[in-house]
Design an enzyme around this catalytic site. Structure first.
Site, PDB file in Angstrom:
ATOM      1  N   HIS A 186      35.280  47.694  -2.336  1.00  0.00           N
ATOM      2  CA  HIS A 186      36.747  47.478  -2.433  1.00  0.00           C
ATOM      3  C   HIS A 186      37.158  46.345  -1.963  1.00  0.00           C
ATOM      4  O   HIS A 186      37.211  45.974  -0.664  1.00  0.00           O
ATOM      5  CB  HIS A 186      37.370  48.809  -1.732  1.00  0.00           C
ATOM      6  N   ASP A 189      34.707  48.294   2.418  1.00  0.00           N
ATOM      7  CA  ASP A 189      35.999  47.643   2.513  1.00  0.00           C
ATOM      8  C   ASP A 189      35.893  46.080   2.811  1.00  0.00           C
ATOM      9  O   ASP A 189      35.452  45.832   4.163  1.00  0.00           O
ATOM     10  CB  ASP A 189      37.022  48.225   3.297  1.00  0.00           C
ATOM     11  N   PHE A 204      43.838  48.546   7.108  1.00  0.00           N
ATOM     12  CA  PHE A 204      43.534  49.051   8.387  1.00  0.00           C
ATOM     13  C   PHE A 204      42.957  50.564   7.978  1.00  0.00           C
ATOM     14  O   PHE A 204      44.025  51.339   7.194  1.00  0.00           O
ATOM     15  CB  PHE A 204      44.841  49.194   9.440  1.00  0.00           C
ATOM     16  N   GLY A 205      42.202  50.842   8.581  1.00  0.00           N
ATOM     17  CA  GLY A 205      41.799  52.338   8.696  1.00  0.00           C
ATOM     18  C   GLY A 205      42.790  53.142   9.408  1.00  0.00           C
ATOM     19  O   GLY A 205      43.598  52.819  10.453  1.00  0.00           O
ATOM     20  N   GLY A 206      42.630  54.671   9.682  1.00  0.00           N
ATOM     21  CA  GLY A 206      43.626  55.471  10.313  1.00  0.00           C
ATOM     22  C   GLY A 206      45.026  55.393  10.064  1.00  0.00           C
ATOM     23  O   GLY A 206      45.697  56.008  11.168  1.00  0.00           O
ATOM     24  N   HIS A 265      31.764  53.836   0.702  1.00  0.00           N
ATOM     25  CA  HIS A 265      32.941  52.939   0.381  1.00  0.00           C
ATOM     26  C   HIS A 265      32.962  51.968   1.511  1.00  0.00           C
ATOM     27  O   HIS A 265      32.874  52.112   2.521  1.00  0.00           O
ATOM     28  CB  HIS A 265      34.205  53.743   0.648  1.00  0.00           C
ATOM     29  N   MET A 283      37.795  42.730   3.378  1.00  0.00           N
ATOM     30  CA  MET A 283      39.314  42.261   3.703  1.00  0.00           C
ATOM     31  C   MET A 283      39.062  40.753   4.057  1.00  0.00           C
ATOM     32  O   MET A 283      38.340  40.239   4.838  1.00  0.00           O
ATOM     33  CB  MET A 283      39.791  43.065   4.816  1.00  0.00           C
ATOM     34  N   ASP A 287      42.712  56.201  -1.580  1.00  0.00           N
ATOM     35  CA  ASP A 287      42.211  55.526  -0.578  1.00  0.00           C
ATOM     36  C   ASP A 287      43.353  55.558   0.390  1.00  0.00           C
ATOM     37  O   ASP A 287      44.171  54.889   0.470  1.00  0.00           O
ATOM     38  CB  ASP A 287      41.503  54.612  -0.745  1.00  0.00           C
ATOM     39  N   GLY A 288      43.099  56.214   1.837  1.00  0.00           N
ATOM     40  CA  GLY A 288      44.196  55.930   2.779  1.00  0.00           C
ATOM     41  C   GLY A 288      44.594  57.375   3.383  1.00  0.00           C
ATOM     42  O   GLY A 288      45.165  58.123   2.672  1.00  0.00           O
ATOM     43  N   SER A 343      34.449  55.539   4.122  1.00  0.00           N
ATOM     44  CA  SER A 343      34.682  54.217   4.146  1.00  0.00           C
ATOM     45  C   SER A 343      33.948  53.768   5.683  1.00  0.00           C
ATOM     46  O   SER A 343      34.361  54.197   6.810  1.00  0.00           O
ATOM     47  CB  SER A 343      36.039  54.009   4.207  1.00  0.00           C
ATOM     48  N   MET A 397      39.620  43.746  -0.852  1.00  0.00           N
ATOM     49  CA  MET A 397      40.790  43.378  -0.616  1.00  0.00           C
ATOM     50  C   MET A 397      40.945  41.788  -0.360  1.00  0.00           C
ATOM     51  O   MET A 397      41.247  41.457   0.748  1.00  0.00           O
ATOM     52  CB  MET A 397      41.399  44.274   0.673  1.00  0.00           C
ATOM     53  N   SER A 444      38.443  57.426   8.812  1.00  0.00           N
ATOM     54  CA  SER A 444      38.551  57.854  10.118  1.00  0.00           C
ATOM     55  C   SER A 444      38.314  59.414  10.324  1.00  0.00           C
ATOM     56  O   SER A 444      37.909  59.811  10.923  1.00  0.00           O
ATOM     57  CB  SER A 444      39.958  57.735  10.789  1.00  0.00           C
ATOM     58  N   MET A 480      46.048  53.204  -4.006  1.00  0.00           N
ATOM     59  CA  MET A 480      46.141  53.272  -2.416  1.00  0.00           C
ATOM     60  C   MET A 480      47.271  54.338  -1.837  1.00  0.00           C
ATOM     61  O   MET A 480      48.458  54.180  -2.347  1.00  0.00           O
ATOM     62  CB  MET A 480      46.551  51.880  -2.080  1.00  0.00           C
TER      63      MET A 480
HETATM   64  C1  DX5 Z   1      42.206  50.659   3.918  1.00  0.00           C
HETATM   65  C2  DX5 Z   1      40.855  50.708   3.371  1.00  0.00           C
HETATM   66  C3  DX5 Z   1      40.557  52.071   3.521  1.00  0.00           C
HETATM   67  C4  DX5 Z   1      40.036  52.797   4.932  1.00  0.00           C
HETATM   68  C5  DX5 Z   1      40.574  54.162   4.802  1.00  0.00           C
HETATM   69  O1  DX5 Z   1      42.626  49.255   3.832  1.00  0.00           O
HETATM   70  O2  DX5 Z   1      40.859  50.476   2.191  1.00  0.00           O
HETATM   71  O3  DX5 Z   1      39.065  52.463   2.880  1.00  0.00           O
HETATM   72  O4  DX5 Z   1      38.830  52.567   5.557  1.00  0.00           O
HETATM   73  O5  DX5 Z   1      40.542  54.730   6.059  1.00  0.00           O
HETATM   74  P1  DX5 Z   1      41.400  56.067   6.481  1.00  0.00           P
HETATM   75  O6  DX5 Z   1      40.655  57.100   5.778  1.00  0.00           O
HETATM   76  O7  DX5 Z   1      41.327  56.088   8.034  1.00  0.00           O
HETATM   77  O8  DX5 Z   1      42.750  55.932   6.192  1.00  0.00           O
HETATM   78 ZN    ZN Z   2      39.167  50.828   0.859  1.00  0.00          ZN
END
Ligand code: DX5
Ligand code: ZN
Length: 221
Positions: A65, A34, A144-146, A32, A36, A176-177, A7, A67, A199, A138
């Site tokens: 993706h 994202d 958010f990532g991480g 991927h 938002m 994802d996540g 991602s 969102m 991440s 999900m």
């Molecule tokens: C979160 C995103 C993910 C995100 C995943 O809303 O949809 O794609 O980038 O990040 P990690 O792998 O760090 O959880």
């Molecule tokens: Zn995603």
């Protein structure tokens, strides 16, 4: 076959071209992407102009993706901008509009996915299943990532896998996540075939090794 989709939410956007190249160099299967909108999720990321730029520099499969609320309004624009697959959230609009978004994506000649947030039960996937190419479960709250992997999503992954085998074999099951080698093993064992990693992939010094580590649980089976 297990697919890994890094991602780019976790990429360094000052050198996005190099980051994209590092995905394909590392053996990543998909990119991927994202999106938002600050309404469906409490964060804003990247959109159509960035997707057009990414499309220009890579032939890699781009997994978008969305969102965003009311995805039926922008689904065609993301297809035109270069998506290969567009996933919309079940929770993002009335059901008829989610169906309209899926139809629009298919009429653009692209693959369509349906995603569910952690609080949404697997059962709702049932009626959409014949119409989609991918289901995205999900494993964190989107936005958010991480974040940490939600282990209580594992039974849901298994439930969706069962439904896919029964009603639409060939439909992909993405998660994802919070994916890292430990959680990858768990989700693969519960039926996932496509792993998003943000991440974990972008923090890795050895990105090729990172992709391999995510696929390892499946080797030789
Ligand atoms: C979160 C995103 C993910 C995100 C995943 O809303 O949809 O794609 O980038 O990040 P990690 O792998 O760090 O959880
Ligand atoms: Zn995603």
């Amino acid at each position: 076959m297990i697919r890994v989709a890094p991602s780019i939410l976790s990429a360094d956007f000052t050198v996005l071209g190099q980051e994209i190249k590092s995905i394909t160099d590392a053996g990543g299967d998909w990119i991927h992407f994202d999106v938002m909108d600050g309404v469906f999720v409490p964060n804003i990321s990247i959109g159509i102009p960035v997707l057009e730029s990414v499309r220009r520099i890579t032939g890699c499969f781009i997994d978008v993706h969305l969102m965003i609320v009311e995805p039926q309004k922008l689904a065609a624009a993301f297809c035109r901008a270069g998506a290969d697959l567009v996933t919309v959230h079940y929770e993002a609009a009335e059901e008829e509009n989610i169906l309209a978004a899926i139809e629009t994506i298919h009429s653009c000649g692209k693959k369509a996915g349906l995603s569910i947030k952690p609080g949404t039960p697997a059962e709702i996937v049932h009626k959409f299943l014949p119409m989609v190419d991918l289901v995205l479960v999900m494993t964190v709250e989107p936005g958010f990532g991480g974040q940490g992997f939600m282990h209580d999503m594992l039974p849901k992954i298994q439930q969706v896998r069962k439904m896919i085998e029964e009603f639409h074999p060939g439909c992909l099951l993405e998660v994802d996540g919070g994916i890292n080698p430990e959680t990858a093993e768990l989700v693969i064992r519960h039926g996932a075939d496509t792993l998003v990693a943000g991440s974990y992939f972008f923090k890795a010094k050895d990105r090729k090794g990172a992709v391999e580590a995510l696929k390892i649980p499946f080797k030789g089976e």
